[in-house]
Design an enzyme around this catalytic site. Sequence first.
Site, PDB file in Angstrom:
ATOM      1  N   HIS B 224       0.849  -1.201   0.000  1.00  0.00           N
ATOM      2  CA  HIS B 224       0.000   0.000   0.000  1.00  0.00           C
ATOM      3  C   HIS B 224       0.880   1.246   0.000  1.00  0.00           C
ATOM      4  O   HIS B 224       1.875   1.301   0.719  1.00  0.00           O
ATOM      5  CB  HIS B 224      -0.854  -0.071   1.275  1.00  0.00           C
ATOM      6  CG  HIS B 224      -1.810   1.049   1.478  1.00  0.00           C
ATOM      7  ND1 HIS B 224      -1.426   2.341   1.741  1.00  0.00           N
ATOM      8  CD2 HIS B 224      -3.170   1.060   1.493  1.00  0.00           C
ATOM      9  CE1 HIS B 224      -2.491   3.102   1.902  1.00  0.00           C
ATOM     10  NE2 HIS B 224      -3.567   2.349   1.758  1.00  0.00           N
ATOM     11  N   ARG B 266      -2.697   1.062  -4.551  1.00  0.00           N
ATOM     12  CA  ARG B 266      -2.433  -0.396  -4.614  1.00  0.00           C
ATOM     13  C   ARG B 266      -2.667  -0.863  -6.047  1.00  0.00           C
ATOM     14  O   ARG B 266      -3.337  -0.189  -6.832  1.00  0.00           O
ATOM     15  CB  ARG B 266      -3.395  -1.156  -3.705  1.00  0.00           C
ATOM     16  CG  ARG B 266      -3.366  -0.776  -2.252  1.00  0.00           C
ATOM     17  CD  ARG B 266      -4.363  -1.621  -1.466  1.00  0.00           C
ATOM     18  NE  ARG B 266      -5.519  -0.874  -1.047  1.00  0.00           N
ATOM     19  CZ  ARG B 266      -6.646  -1.435  -0.602  1.00  0.00           C
ATOM     20  NH1 ARG B 266      -6.776  -2.749  -0.555  1.00  0.00           N
ATOM     21  NH2 ARG B 266      -7.650  -0.674  -0.196  1.00  0.00           N
ATOM     22  N   LYS B 269      -6.178  -0.622  -8.119  1.00  0.00           N
ATOM     23  CA  LYS B 269      -7.095   0.305  -7.442  1.00  0.00           C
ATOM     24  C   LYS B 269      -7.128   1.607  -8.227  1.00  0.00           C
ATOM     25  O   LYS B 269      -6.373   1.815  -9.167  1.00  0.00           O
ATOM     26  CB  LYS B 269      -6.635   0.560  -5.996  1.00  0.00           C
ATOM     27  CG  LYS B 269      -6.819  -0.616  -5.091  1.00  0.00           C
ATOM     28  CD  LYS B 269      -8.203  -0.708  -4.514  1.00  0.00           C
ATOM     29  CE  LYS B 269      -8.400   0.331  -3.425  1.00  0.00           C
ATOM     30  NZ  LYS B 269      -9.735   0.293  -2.819  1.00  0.00           N
ATOM     31  N   ASP B 272      -5.648   8.355  -7.059  1.00  0.00           N
ATOM     32  CA  ASP B 272      -6.084   9.250  -5.977  1.00  0.00           C
ATOM     33  C   ASP B 272      -4.991  10.294  -5.796  1.00  0.00           C
ATOM     34  O   ASP B 272      -3.821   9.949  -5.667  1.00  0.00           O
ATOM     35  CB  ASP B 272      -6.293   8.437  -4.690  1.00  0.00           C
ATOM     36  CG  ASP B 272      -6.789   9.274  -3.504  1.00  0.00           C
ATOM     37  OD1 ASP B 272      -6.527  10.499  -3.460  1.00  0.00           O
ATOM     38  OD2 ASP B 272      -7.406   8.688  -2.597  1.00  0.00           O
ATOM     39  N   CYS B 274      -3.959  12.020  -3.361  1.00  0.00           N
ATOM     40  CA  CYS B 274      -3.087  11.995  -2.172  1.00  0.00           C
ATOM     41  C   CYS B 274      -1.852  11.123  -2.395  1.00  0.00           C
ATOM     42  O   CYS B 274      -0.793  11.375  -1.812  1.00  0.00           O
ATOM     43  CB  CYS B 274      -3.837  11.543  -0.922  1.00  0.00           C
ATOM     44  SG  CYS B 274      -4.284   9.798  -0.876  1.00  0.00           S
ATOM     45  N   TYR B 275      -1.969  10.121  -3.274  1.00  0.00           N
ATOM     46  CA  TYR B 275      -0.805   9.267  -3.539  1.00  0.00           C
ATOM     47  C   TYR B 275       0.273   9.996  -4.332  1.00  0.00           C
ATOM     48  O   TYR B 275       1.377   9.491  -4.484  1.00  0.00           O
ATOM     49  CB  TYR B 275      -1.225   7.955  -4.205  1.00  0.00           C
ATOM     50  CG  TYR B 275      -2.028   7.089  -3.265  1.00  0.00           C
ATOM     51  CD1 TYR B 275      -3.383   6.860  -3.482  1.00  0.00           C
ATOM     52  CD2 TYR B 275      -1.444   6.555  -2.115  1.00  0.00           C
ATOM     53  CE1 TYR B 275      -4.128   6.107  -2.586  1.00  0.00           C
ATOM     54  CE2 TYR B 275      -2.177   5.809  -1.217  1.00  0.00           C
ATOM     55  CZ  TYR B 275      -3.525   5.587  -1.456  1.00  0.00           C
ATOM     56  OH  TYR B 275      -4.258   4.863  -0.567  1.00  0.00           O
ATOM     57  N   ASP B 393      -9.392  14.139  -4.287  1.00  0.00           N
ATOM     58  CA  ASP B 393      -8.913  12.795  -4.655  1.00  0.00           C
ATOM     59  C   ASP B 393      -8.895  12.652  -6.181  1.00  0.00           C
ATOM     60  O   ASP B 393      -7.860  12.406  -6.808  1.00  0.00           O
ATOM     61  CB  ASP B 393      -9.872  11.819  -3.957  1.00  0.00           C
ATOM     62  CG  ASP B 393      -9.888  10.387  -4.475  1.00  0.00           C
ATOM     63  OD1 ASP B 393      -9.291  10.080  -5.515  1.00  0.00           O
ATOM     64  OD2 ASP B 393     -10.527   9.551  -3.821  1.00  0.00           O
ATOM     65  N   ASP B 400     -11.057  18.331   0.123  1.00  0.00           N
ATOM     66  CA  ASP B 400     -10.918  18.298   1.583  1.00  0.00           C
ATOM     67  C   ASP B 400      -9.492  18.695   1.942  1.00  0.00           C
ATOM     68  O   ASP B 400      -8.626  18.807   1.081  1.00  0.00           O
ATOM     69  CB  ASP B 400     -11.296  16.917   2.163  1.00  0.00           C
ATOM     70  CG  ASP B 400     -10.437  15.784   1.635  1.00  0.00           C
ATOM     71  OD1 ASP B 400     -11.001  14.756   1.192  1.00  0.00           O
ATOM     72  OD2 ASP B 400      -9.190  15.901   1.676  1.00  0.00           O
ATOM     73  N   HIS B 403      -6.579  16.059   1.267  1.00  0.00           N
ATOM     74  CA  HIS B 403      -6.127  15.984  -0.132  1.00  0.00           C
ATOM     75  C   HIS B 403      -5.432  17.263  -0.559  1.00  0.00           C
ATOM     76  O   HIS B 403      -4.506  17.234  -1.374  1.00  0.00           O
ATOM     77  CB  HIS B 403      -7.300  15.648  -1.070  1.00  0.00           C
ATOM     78  CG  HIS B 403      -7.656  14.193  -1.032  1.00  0.00           C
ATOM     79  ND1 HIS B 403      -8.624  13.688  -0.207  1.00  0.00           N
ATOM     80  CD2 HIS B 403      -7.125  13.134  -1.696  1.00  0.00           C
ATOM     81  CE1 HIS B 403      -8.692  12.376  -0.362  1.00  0.00           C
ATOM     82  NE2 HIS B 403      -7.788  12.006  -1.263  1.00  0.00           N
TER      83      HIS B 403
END
Lengths: 221, 462
Positions: B224, B266, B269, B272, B274-275, B393, B400, B403
Amino acid sequence: MDGRRIVKVRRLHHRRWVAEKLGPDAASRELEFTRKIFFLDAKNYHAWSHRQWVLQALGGWEDELDYCAQLLEEDVFNNSAWNQRYFVITKSPFLGGLKAMRDSEVDYAIEAIDANPENESPWRYLWLNDSRVHSACLRVLKAKRNFKFALSTLLDLLGLGFKPNQEIKDAITSLRTSDSGEAGSDSDLANSICSILAREDPMRANYWTWRSSKLPQAAEV
Amino acid sequence: MEPPPPPPPPPSGTTVTQRDQWRVEQEVGRIYSFFAQLPPAAQSFALEVQRDNHIEYLTRGLRGLAPSFGSLDASRPWICYWIIHSLALLGEPIDAELEDSVIDFLSRCQDPSGGYGGGPGQLPHLATTYAAVNSLITLGGSRSLSSINRDKVHNFLRQMKQPSGGFRMHDGGEIDVRACYTAISVASTLNILDDELAEKVGDFILSCQTYEGGIAGEPGSEAHGGYTFCGLATMILINEADRLDLSRLIDWVVFRQGVECGFQGRVNKLVDGCYSFWQGGACALLQKLHPFGLSEGGEDESTDSIDSSLYAASNVSEQEEQENNLESASPQVDGTCQFKQGGPQSASCSINTGNASYNFLERRAEGGSLFNSSALQQYILLCSQLPEGGFRDKPGKFRDLYHTCYCLSGLTVCQYGRSKHADSPPLPWDVVGPYSNLLEPIHPLHNVVLSKYQEANEFFAG
């Protein structure tokens, strides 16, 4: 419905505390609890951690491999299920460990690869140097579609000392294009793979160039 | 401007993963196609970091936070950090009165026996301790820094330390890689990292590297992005990064950047924003590690061409394949881009753990980015950024503060990704959009603005 809102880490941790007090009887209830979460969100991270904890602390391994197979039947791209498969294979007291399960797992993964070569999960699951893996790579290369993982796997295998046969070499050569600059002077197979990948997988062009730069000099032709 | 036609339904006979992925690719593809057909001036505007609107969104968040004492919300130190760090990245100072009330609030979150809880009177927790300490370091100044009771924090960390080597998040809480990172990062920035705290942490994190190559939260769990960053950063802080299977780790991380140009957390998936930090940041760390110690190469020129790639995106219409993949739309990276390795001299690891964090800054990151920096910036600016302020995201999600923090953190990682030193200004072509998009550089292990880290480092050196 966002599965993450269902699962609060703190509550799961509290469930562990309670389950520990109750002992092995709590196993099936906890497993059922996570199963319900997976029905809505089959990749819920904390629920999977909880399920693994339950299996290790309280048992219930008997049906776990079947459960993984069922989830993968529904969605072969579910990487959490593949991860759980690995967990079961290595940890279940009923299965004999990695050595005993190796053959059937290789077959299982290759079947998934043949069906969907673009699915990264079974490629990462294949951590073994095995002739069936080589054949699978060859099949994917020959189809000339979705072959980036096949090439990447072959590159890794070459790094482990794998000596490819002529058929594989030819399949790689046929993916080179005369106008892309990598043909001609470069007869090194691993370098060819890196060149093809830099072209076919441009998002990782820097990475493939770097891989090529760290190849050992005496690579197989 | 007419609304775009509704997207075709996903192809039949597909799984949940394929359908979800297909929908996101459609959304993102539309954004890139729309961008591609804009006139140059409009494109320029679309790629601008909307500083004023982000600052307003963040400042409103901070004002709304500080005076509220009634709530039992345990994440207020986190919200402080997300806001304060974001403002610092944007180079925006915080009003003195607001700053004082934040310092006061965080002081009240400090437990008498050590560590910070989620709110006044709440039990101390490693994550909130990390957030509080990082916030106070980011605010800077002697009032902020001296408010941290280092001895008590040290006691708290020792209490959370487990015989296995890992750390528990809080009394009776979970033991995982994130707990290890928050503990070791705080210990490092406060200069209280000792052998006792570092002992066997490496063993625990090593047991969390999975067959995939990435790192999981606990042994056995799935690889992750968030835990991969945490695990890698921790190993670097205790000088044990070379114990990891770094080539497998690198391979896993770079494959997390998809056709959407952003990162997923991952395998299989969804992307996003934030990654951008967790995965992009992990790549930045790996670049500085020089795991293979090769000799330096020549000059590095990247001429990433966004225009041609986005033109390609606008030509993505019907696809024969079921999955309608956007691989042809990914930005073209100049094939001469070389990812160079530094010399072997930087591989010498000092056993003195107290200096690992500071010494890491001195390592030179040679050559190109391990990941596609311009593509990631494109995703952050066009898909995550909201013109009215804040980041999200992905398209379809709401903005938010979490993020906002991690998209901005990812953006600065991209911008400075090829700088030779942690704070040397990037070349113009390393910054997507106008050069005024440039953010403040960070310390890549702690995710704190570099100048503030350095101030704290001096303050706590005594």
